[in-house]
Design a protein around this motif. Structure first.
Motif, PDB file in Angstrom:
ATOM      1  N   ARG A 164     -46.316   6.718  26.809  1.00  0.00           N
ATOM      2  CA  ARG A 164     -47.398   6.446  25.853  1.00  0.00           C
ATOM      3  C   ARG A 164     -48.730   6.468  26.579  1.00  0.00           C
ATOM      4  O   ARG A 164     -48.823   6.074  27.739  1.00  0.00           O
ATOM      5  N   CYS A 219     -45.215  11.696  25.757  1.00  0.00           N
ATOM      6  CA  CYS A 219     -44.710  12.042  24.421  1.00  0.00           C
ATOM      7  C   CYS A 219     -45.465  13.233  23.827  1.00  0.00           C
ATOM      8  O   CYS A 219     -46.659  13.145  23.551  1.00  0.00           O
ATOM      9  N   CYS A 236     -42.382  14.826  27.356  1.00  0.00           N
ATOM     10  CA  CYS A 236     -41.111  14.513  26.706  1.00  0.00           C
ATOM     11  C   CYS A 236     -40.977  15.390  25.468  1.00  0.00           C
ATOM     12  O   CYS A 236     -41.898  15.498  24.662  1.00  0.00           O
ATOM     13  N   CYS A 295     -35.674   9.366  18.438  1.00  0.00           N
ATOM     14  CA  CYS A 295     -36.540   8.936  19.541  1.00  0.00           C
ATOM     15  C   CYS A 295     -36.190   7.497  19.901  1.00  0.00           C
ATOM     16  O   CYS A 295     -36.115   6.647  19.016  1.00  0.00           O
ATOM     17  N   CYS A 308     -36.933  14.561  21.217  1.00  0.00           N
ATOM     18  CA  CYS A 308     -36.580  14.608  19.788  1.00  0.00           C
ATOM     19  C   CYS A 308     -36.382  16.036  19.304  1.00  0.00           C
ATOM     20  O   CYS A 308     -35.797  16.268  18.254  1.00  0.00           O
TER      21      CYS A 308
HETATM   22  S1  SF4 Z   1     -38.417  11.645  21.814  1.00  0.00           S
HETATM   23 FE1  SF4 Z   1     -40.069  12.767  20.743  1.00  0.00          FE
HETATM   24  S2  SF4 Z   1     -41.277  11.179  19.726  1.00  0.00           S
HETATM   25 FE2  SF4 Z   1     -40.009  10.166  21.268  1.00  0.00          FE
HETATM   26  S3  SF4 Z   1     -41.260  10.030  23.116  1.00  0.00           S
HETATM   27 FE3  SF4 Z   1     -40.104  11.921  23.268  1.00  0.00          FE
HETATM   28  S4  SF4 Z   1     -41.408  13.500  22.341  1.00  0.00           S
HETATM   29 FE4  SF4 Z   1     -42.210  11.514  21.726  1.00  0.00          FE
END
Ligand code: SF4
Length: 454
Positions: free
Chosen positions: A180, A239, A436, A385, A439
């Motif tokens: 984040r 993210c 990341c 997620c 998802c």
């Molecule tokens: S899984 Fe998707 S929504 Fe969650 S942190 Fe990773 S990129 Fe972001």
């Protein structure tokens, strides 16, 4: 998802009103509850409430409190219920003094830590994963508070961007994977930390730099120092969904403009899956910037074909399906004077549950559109997620339930297409191995693939 904001004034100027303003700028990150905390007379104090910032916190009360350091939080629940007990910041007054903490992200090993601590007598006040950090600190009460905090941060896994108040210090911490965002700013001797740079703009602060993954910044009256969480990640996990949907377009995350990234996503979409149309429309508001990029690349006019009722919140972050469905119905209105008899390509940032997409396609047809082509500025969201966005199981994800043809039929579009993961990475432009995409790809951090506690 949540938003955090913190401020420390070197010269003793009150900062609570700045926190209040900062939370306004972060409102898009959470609408379920809001709160702020400060330390007064050796005790951590808070004002918290349910709903939007102006409902949860009285501005009059805030402006009369002379705190030189404070933190704030807006919440959208991804772990724990949407109740006042779970509203943040969380505070304790333990053996070593007062602590207040505000957290953005989800911990992936909080359940195991909770069971461990409960077996040793800990009693949890909330169902929020953030509380394990406070209990881990209290469990180390022989250590000084900053050392106990560092020890707690070493033990937790997953996503955490934190602002913490310890007696006479403000601390900002970002997990070693950098899930984040968290940025530091400064204005007239006040140091700020914020989930997004747009909130620094709100209080007139200039951005200083991002808090680095794995970094802990400690601010007191005489210094700003940087510590490291002793955990070495194999790679970064910033993210990518922050750029696709979550962050405000006027924010800059780790040096990357969200606006530019979003516009690039639209351009890539136009190249990847072009379609003949009379006009381009964006799903307001999160599809709008990508639609501008698409229109530019496709040389097709952008029109405000869907008008959003700006007094209704973001549907995706409401806590229940029933509320979400009602939210879509009152939120979006198609513009017949633009749509009548036209072939339209609609750009949306993503399809999560599919509720909004099918509703909007229907609305456009009923407003006279002859064809509705749906283009999605992210790859199909097929996996949950675990790091702070509310997509808890594949059963709820439209792209996991249906193949492309089925989903096209499900949402009622004439055609449906997505960008690829490669397009996504190129459009955002972060260094390799930094983002990341779990998802979309199912590639989770280390052992999180089963979604269980480490
Ligand atoms: S899984 Fe998707 S929504 Fe969650 S942190 Fe990773 S990129 Fe972001």
């Amino acid at each position: 998802m949540c938003g955090v904001f913190g401020a420390f004034s070197r010269d003793g100027r009150p900062v609570l009103e700045d926190i209040y303003l900062g939370l306004f700028a972060l409102q898009h990150r959470g609408q379920e509850s809001a709160g702020l905390s400060w330390i007064e007379g050796g005790v951590a104090r808070s004002i918290k409430g349910m709903g939007l910032v102006h409902n949860a916190i009285s501005q009059g009360m805030v402006s009369s409190i002379p705190a030189r350091a404070a933190i704030g939080h807006v919440r959208y629940s991804t772990c724990g219920d949407s109740i006042l007990q779970n509203a943040q910041p969380l505070t304790i007054n333990y053996a070593k003094g007062p602590v207040a903490i505000a957290h953005n992200g989800n911990l992936t090993n909080s359940g195991g830590i909770m069971r461990y601590l409960e077996d040793r007598g800990a009693i949890f006040q909330s169902t929020s994963d953030t509380e394990v950090i406070l209990h881990l600190m209290a469990h180390q009460s022989h250590k000084m508070p900053l050392d106990a905090l560092m020890d707690a941060l070493r033990r937790i896994r997953g996503a955490f961007s934190l602002v913490v108040l310890l007696e006479d210090r403000l601390i900002a911490a970002r997990d070693p994977w950098g899930f984040r965002p968290l940025i530091m700013g400064e204005r007239d001797g006040v140091v700020y930390f914020s989930s997004e740079s747009c909130a620094l703009d709100m209080v007139g602060a200039r951005p200083v730099r991002d808090v680095e993954p794995g970094e802990v910044i400690v601010v007191d009256r005489s210094s700003v120092s940087s510590l490291r969480i002793p955990v070495k990640p194999r790679r970064g996990f910033l993210c990518s969904f922050e750029f696709v949907y979550f962050a405000r377009p006027d924010s800059v995350i780790d040096g990357i403009s969200v606006y530019d990234a979003r516009k690039n996503l639209g351009r890539r979409l136009a190249k990847r899956c072009p379609v003949k149309a009379d006009l381009v429309a964006g799903m307001p508001d999160s599809g709008t910037v990508a639609a501008l990029g698409y229109a530019e690349e496709a040389r097709c006019p952008f029109e405000m074909a869907i008008v959003r009722n700006r007094y209704v919140g973001r549907t995706f972050i409401q806590p229940t399906q029933r509320v979400r469905e009602a939210g879509v119905k009152v939120k979006l209105n198609p513009n017949p004077s633009v749509l009548s008899g036209k072939e339209v390509v609609v750009i949306d940032d993503s399809i999560v549950r599919g509720t909004t997409a099918s509703r909007v396609v229907n609305l456009m047809r009923s407003a006279g559109a002859s064809k509705v082509h749906l283009r999605i500025a992210s790859p199909p969201v097929r996996f949950p997620c675990y790091y702070g966005i509310d997509t808890p199981s594949s059963e709820e994800l439209a792209a996991a339930r249906f193949d492309l043809d089925q989903l096209t039929e499900e949402v009622g579009a004439d055609s449906l297409a997505y960008i690829t993961q490669e397009d996504l990475l190129n459009a955002i432009g972060a260094p390799e191995g930094r983002l990341c995409t779990a998802c979309f790809s199912g590639e989770y951090m280390e052992d999180d693939a089963n979604g269980i506690d480490l």
